[in-house]
Write a protein that holds these residues in place. Structure first.
Motif, PDB file in Angstrom:
ATOM      1  N   GLU A 341      36.253  60.797 -51.432  1.00 11.48           N
ATOM      2  CA  GLU A 341      36.976  60.611 -50.366  1.00 11.48           C
ATOM      3  C   GLU A 341      38.247  61.691 -50.491  1.00 11.48           C
ATOM      4  O   GLU A 341      38.849  61.917 -49.603  1.00 11.48           O
ATOM      5  N   LEU A 342      38.636  61.675 -51.748  1.00 12.17           N
ATOM      6  CA  LEU A 342      39.841  62.790 -51.888  1.00 12.17           C
ATOM      7  C   LEU A 342      39.292  64.118 -51.406  1.00 12.17           C
ATOM      8  O   LEU A 342      40.557  64.747 -50.585  1.00 12.17           O
ATOM      9  N   GLY A 343      38.238  64.455 -51.387  1.00 14.63           N
ATOM     10  CA  GLY A 343      37.874  66.083 -50.792  1.00 14.63           C
ATOM     11  C   GLY A 343      38.136  65.912 -49.313  1.00 14.63           C
ATOM     12  O   GLY A 343      38.580  66.816 -48.806  1.00 14.63           O
ATOM     13  N   LYS A 344      37.676  64.780 -48.712  1.00 14.66           N
ATOM     14  CA  LYS A 344      37.740  64.564 -47.266  1.00 14.66           C
ATOM     15  C   LYS A 344      39.235  64.661 -46.860  1.00 14.66           C
ATOM     16  O   LYS A 344      39.432  65.446 -45.985  1.00 14.66           O
ATOM     17  N   GLU A 345      40.056  63.676 -47.802  1.00  9.89           N
ATOM     18  CA  GLU A 345      41.579  63.735 -47.273  1.00  9.89           C
ATOM     19  C   GLU A 345      42.086  65.235 -47.575  1.00  9.89           C
ATOM     20  O   GLU A 345      43.146  65.445 -46.908  1.00  9.89           O
ATOM     21  N   GLU A 346      41.527  65.867 -48.554  1.00 10.74           N
ATOM     22  CA  GLU A 346      42.240  67.334 -48.859  1.00 10.74           C
ATOM     23  C   GLU A 346      42.037  68.378 -47.817  1.00 10.74           C
ATOM     24  O   GLU A 346      42.622  69.452 -47.604  1.00 10.74           O
ATOM     25  N   GLY A 347      41.118  67.957 -46.968  1.00 14.41           N
ATOM     26  CA  GLY A 347      40.723  69.185 -45.861  1.00 14.41           C
ATOM     27  C   GLY A 347      39.630  69.707 -45.974  1.00 14.41           C
ATOM     28  O   GLY A 347      39.265  70.702 -45.349  1.00 14.41           O
ATOM     29  N   ALA A 348      38.630  69.352 -47.080  1.00 12.47           N
ATOM     30  CA  ALA A 348      37.516  70.095 -47.248  1.00 12.47           C
ATOM     31  C   ALA A 348      36.383  69.597 -46.290  1.00 12.47           C
ATOM     32  O   ALA A 348      36.519  68.414 -45.820  1.00 12.47           O
ATOM     33  N   SER A 349      35.743  70.639 -45.920  1.00 10.80           N
ATOM     34  CA  SER A 349      34.658  70.053 -44.776  1.00 10.80           C
ATOM     35  C   SER A 349      33.373  69.749 -45.556  1.00 10.80           C
ATOM     36  O   SER A 349      33.139  70.035 -46.601  1.00 10.80           O
ATOM     37  N   VAL A 350      32.640  68.837 -45.027  1.00 14.49           N
ATOM     38  CA  VAL A 350      31.572  68.228 -45.505  1.00 14.49           C
ATOM     39  C   VAL A 350      30.200  69.152 -45.177  1.00 14.49           C
ATOM     40  O   VAL A 350      29.640  68.882 -43.957  1.00 14.49           O
ATOM     41  N   ILE A 351      29.465  69.987 -46.110  1.00 14.10           N
ATOM     42  CA  ILE A 351      28.676  70.734 -45.516  1.00 14.10           C
ATOM     43  C   ILE A 351      27.208  69.860 -45.692  1.00 14.10           C
ATOM     44  O   ILE A 351      26.282  69.685 -44.591  1.00 14.10           O
ATOM     45  N   PHE A 371      30.652  70.335 -50.658  1.00 11.04           N
ATOM     46  CA  PHE A 371      32.055  70.262 -49.778  1.00 11.04           C
ATOM     47  C   PHE A 371      32.146  71.874 -49.611  1.00 11.04           C
ATOM     48  O   PHE A 371      31.893  72.908 -50.326  1.00 11.04           O
ATOM     49  N   GLY A 372      32.586  72.005 -48.285  1.00  9.35           N
ATOM     50  CA  GLY A 372      33.125  73.514 -47.862  1.00  9.35           C
ATOM     51  C   GLY A 372      34.595  73.725 -47.705  1.00  9.35           C
ATOM     52  O   GLY A 372      35.295  72.809 -47.729  1.00  9.35           O
ATOM     53  N   ASP A 373      34.951  74.865 -47.323  1.00  9.29           N
ATOM     54  CA  ASP A 373      36.302  75.287 -46.920  1.00  9.29           C
ATOM     55  C   ASP A 373      37.336  74.622 -48.244  1.00  9.29           C
ATOM     56  O   ASP A 373      38.231  74.193 -47.931  1.00  9.29           O
ATOM     57  N   VAL A 374      36.769  74.953 -49.298  1.00 11.77           N
ATOM     58  CA  VAL A 374      37.475  74.232 -50.475  1.00 11.77           C
ATOM     59  C   VAL A 374      38.466  75.367 -50.791  1.00 11.77           C
ATOM     60  O   VAL A 374      38.310  76.599 -50.708  1.00 11.77           O
ATOM     61  N   THR A 375      39.733  75.117 -51.277  1.00  7.32           N
ATOM     62  CA  THR A 375      40.499  76.190 -51.683  1.00  7.32           C
ATOM     63  C   THR A 375      40.863  75.790 -53.246  1.00  7.32           C
ATOM     64  O   THR A 375      40.679  74.757 -53.476  1.00  7.32           O
ATOM     65  N   GLN A 376      41.499  76.800 -54.063  1.00  6.14           N
ATOM     66  CA  GLN A 376      41.638  76.547 -55.346  1.00  6.14           C
ATOM     67  C   GLN A 376      42.544  75.719 -55.760  1.00  6.14           C
ATOM     68  O   GLN A 376      42.280  74.970 -56.970  1.00  6.14           O
ATOM     69  N   ASP A 377      43.484  75.260 -54.863  1.00  5.85           N
ATOM     70  CA  ASP A 377      44.590  74.279 -55.031  1.00  5.85           C
ATOM     71  C   ASP A 377      44.040  72.692 -54.989  1.00  5.85           C
ATOM     72  O   ASP A 377      44.767  71.892 -55.579  1.00  5.85           O
ATOM     73  N   MET A 378      42.994  72.728 -54.299  1.00  6.00           N
ATOM     74  CA  MET A 378      42.342  71.299 -54.172  1.00  6.00           C
ATOM     75  C   MET A 378      41.935  70.462 -55.428  1.00  6.00           C
ATOM     76  O   MET A 378      41.634  71.229 -56.288  1.00  6.00           O
ATOM     77  N   ARG A 379      42.272  69.197 -55.507  1.00  4.12           N
ATOM     78  CA  ARG A 379      41.859  68.646 -56.852  1.00  4.12           C
ATOM     79  C   ARG A 379      40.563  68.509 -57.084  1.00  4.12           C
ATOM     80  O   ARG A 379      40.187  68.689 -58.322  1.00  4.12           O
ATOM     81  N   THR A 391      31.655  71.894 -55.072  1.00  3.51           N
ATOM     82  CA  THR A 391      32.690  72.701 -53.996  1.00  3.51           C
ATOM     83  C   THR A 391      32.000  74.068 -53.701  1.00  3.51           C
ATOM     84  O   THR A 391      31.680  74.596 -54.854  1.00  3.51           O
ATOM     85  N   VAL A 392      32.195  74.471 -52.514  1.00  2.00           N
ATOM     86  CA  VAL A 392      31.659  75.885 -52.341  1.00  2.00           C
ATOM     87  C   VAL A 392      32.814  76.756 -51.752  1.00  2.00           C
ATOM     88  O   VAL A 392      33.504  76.278 -50.920  1.00  2.00           O
TER      89      VAL A 392
END
Ligand code: NAD
Length: 473
Positions: A341-351, A371-379, A391-392
């Protein structure tokens, strides 16, 4: 199936199965359907005190006088006994941990290999001579510590039991083992074999959770601690050990980077990366949970990876065709679901998010998620999720991939994929982690030392080195 009643085992102290001084027991659950498959004694600090007393007495009176050659024979005999009852260990592990039978089989095979490997080291460990002058030289001898406290998690119970008890015994120590509360039964089954093979008191097992674990780490008569678990727990263990300056080895968490270079064999990299994250339902300290793909191969890689993930069979571990089984506990289930859920809230896309079959029993099943569109700062990119969640991230310059890979508080493993070994090795050397895989993603070999940099731990297990670190000079 087995005809053993998993409700009747006691603590294993001085060669006997006994009840805990608390008289209490806790249930052991099958994560596939939440049924209770057995129970184990709720060990206390007092039970640890008694186990340490026995281990000390046995060390002084018996085990330290046993020759190295005899220790070889004892450990080989334990290996043979585990092999004879391998399928019982396999089924029990799947029942208490949830993992597929094929993964339990690998685990039990590795435990058997571990006993044999360390049996072979018992009579090959020796000191050095150091020349000083013609009429003087120094020499060192390897000596056992005495009593070794071993605390293990639930993700590979037979293998962890062997990985830590076998080298400790090979080096001439006695052991007090505290298994994880989720999977105490595998260790108690192992104790049945030890009861037949080893002298009384050489290995002692106290089941339970924090109370016996914490007492073992602060006990003044424990000479060395080998702890495997969360980084936060490891930190507490180290603080407790500091009081008496007890030697401590810590095998802790990981958030491992897996870098695919533009010239990699994509098919091999897809297969290896898939195993790297989904093996053991992602509940692996060494898992490749952060994938870094070069821009030029991103689409091709993801297409193949998702096609493979779509074919994944999700089900109970006892079904031979299951690829992804339930997580090991309610706690694991809640935690991994929270991160999805957190990944979705943080704005990552679901590949990719796998679909759970409608007819699954009521167990701790979690779908695989990429998860795609992940950035280094995401939990989700920074914290250990310990589940089938990948995470990708894309990169353009290899330098950037290395920087992102090292931008973590952990440092357990890493992987690099390339057809050019010179480049692969150069990148591998830049990664800040204890173990780097090149063109594969395996969890380690018996002969190679295993352990982390940074907050992933201190000290090494496996390899000949571990026998040496089970003794002092
Ligand atoms: P955990 O830290 O919750 O528990 C590990 C063990 O420590 C259990 O036996 C537990 O009962 C005991 N324990 C709990 N509190 C304690 C305390 N205060 N003092 C002493 N002992 C205490 O970890 P877990 O959930 O069982 O395992 C998962 C973690 O283990 C993950 O972080 C994973 O990465 C790590 N792990 C690391 C390796 C490695 O080799 N580096 C291998 C497997 C697992």
């Amino acid at each position: 199936m087995t005809d053993h009643d998993y409700h009747d085992w006691g603590l294993f102290v001085d060669g006997e199965f006994t009840q805990s001084e608390s008289g209490e027991r806790f249930d052991v659950e099958n994560p596939a359907d939440k049924t209770v498959i057995g129970s184990a004694p709720e060990g206390t600090a007092g039970d640890i005190d008694e186990a340490v007393r026995v281990a000390r007495e046995t060390y002084e009176e018996t085990w330290r006088h046993v020759s190295a050659r005899e220790r070889v024979d004892y450990l080989l005999e334990v290996a043979d006994r585990v092999e004879e009852r391998a399928e019982e260990f396999v089924l029990l592990e799947t029942l208490e941990n949830g993992k597929p039978l094929s993964e339990s089989r690998t685990d039990v095979e590795e435990a058997i290999d571990g006993y044999r490997y360390y049996a072979g080291t018992a009579d090959k460990t020796h000191g050095d001579t150091i020349p000083e002058r013609d009429d003087l030289f120094d020499y060192t001898v390897r000596e056992p510590y005495g009593v070794v406290g071993v605390i293990i998690p639930w993700n590979w119970p037979p293998m962890h039991t062997a990985d830590f008890t076998a080298p400790a015994l090979a080096a001439g120590n006695t052991v007090v083992l505290k298994p994880a509360p989720e999977t105490p039964l595998s260790s108690l089954l192992m104790a049945e074999l030890w009861q037949d093979v080893l002298p009384d008191g050489v290995v002692n097992v106290v089941t339970g959770d924090v109370a016996p674990g914490a007492r073992l780490t602060e006990h003044p008569d424990v000479d060395k601690l080998a702890f495997t678990g969360h980084t936060e727990t490891g930190s507490k263990v180290m603080k407790a050990a500091a009081e008496d300056i007890t030697d401590v080895m810590l095998e802790l968490g990981g958030k491992n980077a897996n870098i695919v270079l533009p010239d990699a064999n994509i098919e091999k990299a897809v297969d290896g990366s898939y195993d790297g994250i989904f093996n053991n339902q992602g509940q692996a300290c060494a898992s490749g949970s952060r994938l870094y793909l070069h821009d030029s191969i991103y689409d091709e890689f993801i297409e193949q990876f998702v096609a493979k993930a779509e074919g994944m069979v999700i089900g109970p571990g006892t079904d031979e065709e299951t690829d992804l089984a339930p997580l090991a506990s309610q706690q694991q289930y809640d935690k991994v679901r929270k991160y999805i859920e957190l990944g979705k809230e943080e704005g990552a896309s679901v590949i990719h998010e796998g679909k759970l079959p409608a007819d699954l029993p009521d167990g701790y099943y979690v779908p695989p998620v990429v998860f795609g569109d992940v950035t280094q700062d995401m939990r989700i990119a920074r914290e250990e999720i310990f589940g089938p969640v990948l995470t990708v991230q894309r990169y353009e310059r290899v330098e950037d991939a290395i920087e992102m890979a090292n931008d973590t508080e952990y440092g357990l493993t890493g992987a690099v994929w390339s057809r050019n070994m010179e480049v692969a090795n150069r990148v591998a050397r830049r990664l800040e982690a204890g173990l780097i895989f090149v063109n594969n993603f395996v969890n380690g070999f018996l002969g190679a030392p295993f352990g982390g940099y940074k907050r992933s731990g201190i000290g090494r297990k496996l390899g000949f080195e571990e026998t040496l670190t089970s003794s002092r000079r």
